[in-house]
Design a protein around this motif. Sequence first.
Motif, PDB file in Angstrom:
ATOM      1  N   ALA A  29     -67.627  19.552 -10.947  1.00  0.00           N
ATOM      2  CA  ALA A  29     -67.515  18.199 -11.496  1.00  0.00           C
ATOM      3  C   ALA A  29     -66.874  17.248 -10.495  1.00  0.00           C
ATOM      4  N   VAL A  30     -65.958  17.724  -9.683  1.00  0.00           N
ATOM      5  CA  VAL A  30     -65.315  16.891  -8.663  1.00  0.00           C
ATOM      6  C   VAL A  30     -66.247  16.696  -7.468  1.00  0.00           C
ATOM      7  N   ARG A  31     -67.069  17.678  -7.195  1.00  0.00           N
ATOM      8  CA  ARG A  31     -67.951  17.610  -6.029  1.00  0.00           C
ATOM      9  C   ARG A  31     -68.970  16.483  -6.151  1.00  0.00           C
ATOM     10  N   HIS A  32     -69.498  16.243  -7.344  1.00  0.00           N
ATOM     11  CA  HIS A  32     -70.524  15.210  -7.521  1.00  0.00           C
ATOM     12  C   HIS A  32     -70.018  13.810  -7.165  1.00  0.00           C
ATOM     13  N   PRO A  33     -68.856  13.370  -7.656  1.00  0.00           N
ATOM     14  CA  PRO A  33     -68.356  12.057  -7.218  1.00  0.00           C
ATOM     15  C   PRO A  33     -68.052  12.033  -5.717  1.00  0.00           C
ATOM     16  N   ALA A  34     -67.606  13.164  -5.175  1.00  0.00           N
ATOM     17  CA  ALA A  34     -67.322  13.209  -3.742  1.00  0.00           C
ATOM     18  C   ALA A  34     -68.592  12.966  -2.940  1.00  0.00           C
ATOM     19  N   ASP A  35     -69.700  13.540  -3.386  1.00  0.00           N
ATOM     20  CA  ASP A  35     -70.973  13.321  -2.704  1.00  0.00           C
ATOM     21  C   ASP A  35     -71.378  11.849  -2.775  1.00  0.00           C
ATOM     22  N   ARG A  36     -71.197  11.236  -3.932  1.00  0.00           N
ATOM     23  CA  ARG A  36     -71.547   9.816  -4.099  1.00  0.00           C
ATOM     24  C   ARG A  36     -70.652   8.940  -3.230  1.00  0.00           C
ATOM     25  N   LEU A  37     -69.371   9.265  -3.160  1.00  0.00           N
ATOM     26  CA  LEU A  37     -68.454   8.504  -2.320  1.00  0.00           C
ATOM     27  C   LEU A  37     -68.825   8.634  -0.843  1.00  0.00           C
ATOM     28  N   ALA A  38     -69.277   9.812  -0.455  1.00  0.00           N
ATOM     29  CA  ALA A  38     -69.713   9.993   0.934  1.00  0.00           C
ATOM     30  C   ALA A  38     -70.906   9.090   1.224  1.00  0.00           C
ATOM     31  N   ALA A  62     -63.836   2.052   4.191  1.00  0.00           N
ATOM     32  CA  ALA A  62     -62.620   2.853   4.392  1.00  0.00           C
ATOM     33  C   ALA A  62     -62.134   3.435   3.066  1.00  0.00           C
ATOM     34  N   ALA A  63     -62.173   2.639   1.998  1.00  0.00           N
ATOM     35  CA  ALA A  63     -61.729   3.123   0.688  1.00  0.00           C
ATOM     36  C   ALA A  63     -62.652   4.235   0.187  1.00  0.00           C
ATOM     37  N   ALA A  64     -63.951   4.053   0.347  1.00  0.00           N
ATOM     38  CA  ALA A  64     -64.904   5.076  -0.096  1.00  0.00           C
ATOM     39  C   ALA A  64     -64.701   6.375   0.676  1.00  0.00           C
ATOM     40  N   LEU A  65     -64.494   6.269   1.974  1.00  0.00           N
ATOM     41  CA  LEU A  65     -64.277   7.478   2.786  1.00  0.00           C
ATOM     42  C   LEU A  65     -62.976   8.177   2.407  1.00  0.00           C
ATOM     43  N   ARG A  66     -61.919   7.409   2.167  1.00  0.00           N
ATOM     44  CA  ARG A  66     -60.632   8.009   1.780  1.00  0.00           C
ATOM     45  C   ARG A  66     -60.751   8.681   0.415  1.00  0.00           C
ATOM     46  N   MET A  67     -61.403   8.024  -0.529  1.00  0.00           N
ATOM     47  CA  MET A  67     -61.591   8.625  -1.847  1.00  0.00           C
ATOM     48  C   MET A  67     -62.433   9.895  -1.744  1.00  0.00           C
ATOM     49  N   ASN A  68     -63.426   9.882  -0.852  1.00  0.00           N
ATOM     50  CA  ASN A  68     -64.227  11.083  -0.615  1.00  0.00           C
ATOM     51  C   ASN A  68     -63.356  12.214  -0.097  1.00  0.00           C
ATOM     52  N   GLN A  69     -62.472  11.901   0.849  1.00  0.00           N
ATOM     53  CA  GLN A  69     -61.575  12.923   1.394  1.00  0.00           C
ATOM     54  C   GLN A  69     -60.668  13.487   0.306  1.00  0.00           C
ATOM     55  N   ALA A  71     -60.625  17.252  -1.125  1.00  0.00           N
ATOM     56  CA  ALA A  71     -59.389  18.049  -1.121  1.00  0.00           C
ATOM     57  C   ALA A  71     -59.122  18.644  -2.509  1.00  0.00           C
ATOM     58  N   VAL A  72     -59.376  17.869  -3.553  1.00  0.00           N
ATOM     59  CA  VAL A  72     -59.205  18.379  -4.918  1.00  0.00           C
ATOM     60  C   VAL A  72     -60.184  19.525  -5.170  1.00  0.00           C
ATOM     61  N   ALA A  73     -61.438  19.349  -4.748  1.00  0.00           N
ATOM     62  CA  ALA A  73     -62.442  20.400  -4.941  1.00  0.00           C
ATOM     63  C   ALA A  73     -62.036  21.679  -4.208  1.00  0.00           C
ATOM     64  N   VAL A  74     -61.512  21.539  -2.998  1.00  0.00           N
ATOM     65  CA  VAL A  74     -61.067  22.707  -2.234  1.00  0.00           C
ATOM     66  C   VAL A  74     -59.894  23.396  -2.940  1.00  0.00           C
TER      67      VAL A  74
END
Length: 111
Positions: free
Chosen positions: A30-39, A63-70, A74-77
């Motif tokens: 569930a966390v991975r999907h928003p991370a992909d969209r943010l990337a 910059a905000a999108a990339l930081r949120m992706n990171q 990190a949460v997914a990991v």
Amino acid sequence: MHSDPGAGSFEVRPRELLGLADELAAQREAVRHPADRLAALGADPLEPGAFAEAFALREAHTAAALRMNQLAYAVAVAVGFAEEVTRAVATGYQAADESVADSYQSLSGRG
């Protein structure tokens, strides 16, 4: 003085631990999907216009999108690590339970 017979003891249920690990796996996905969209947002910056404020906004947005992706990554990991540890603990306790059960069977002559 009253003594609690259950004090200092605990019970581990490997099946419930595996259920928890499955839930953690679902949360990781569930966390991975928003991370992909943010990337994707960070890779394809907005094109708001050709003036200085627009360029600054685009850079800040990227910059905000990339930081949120990171952070999402990190949460997914971290959730993935918790899942792996939970599965390892469940497997260890399950193996210990089976070993003890086998020992009891060999002692009773039903081995």
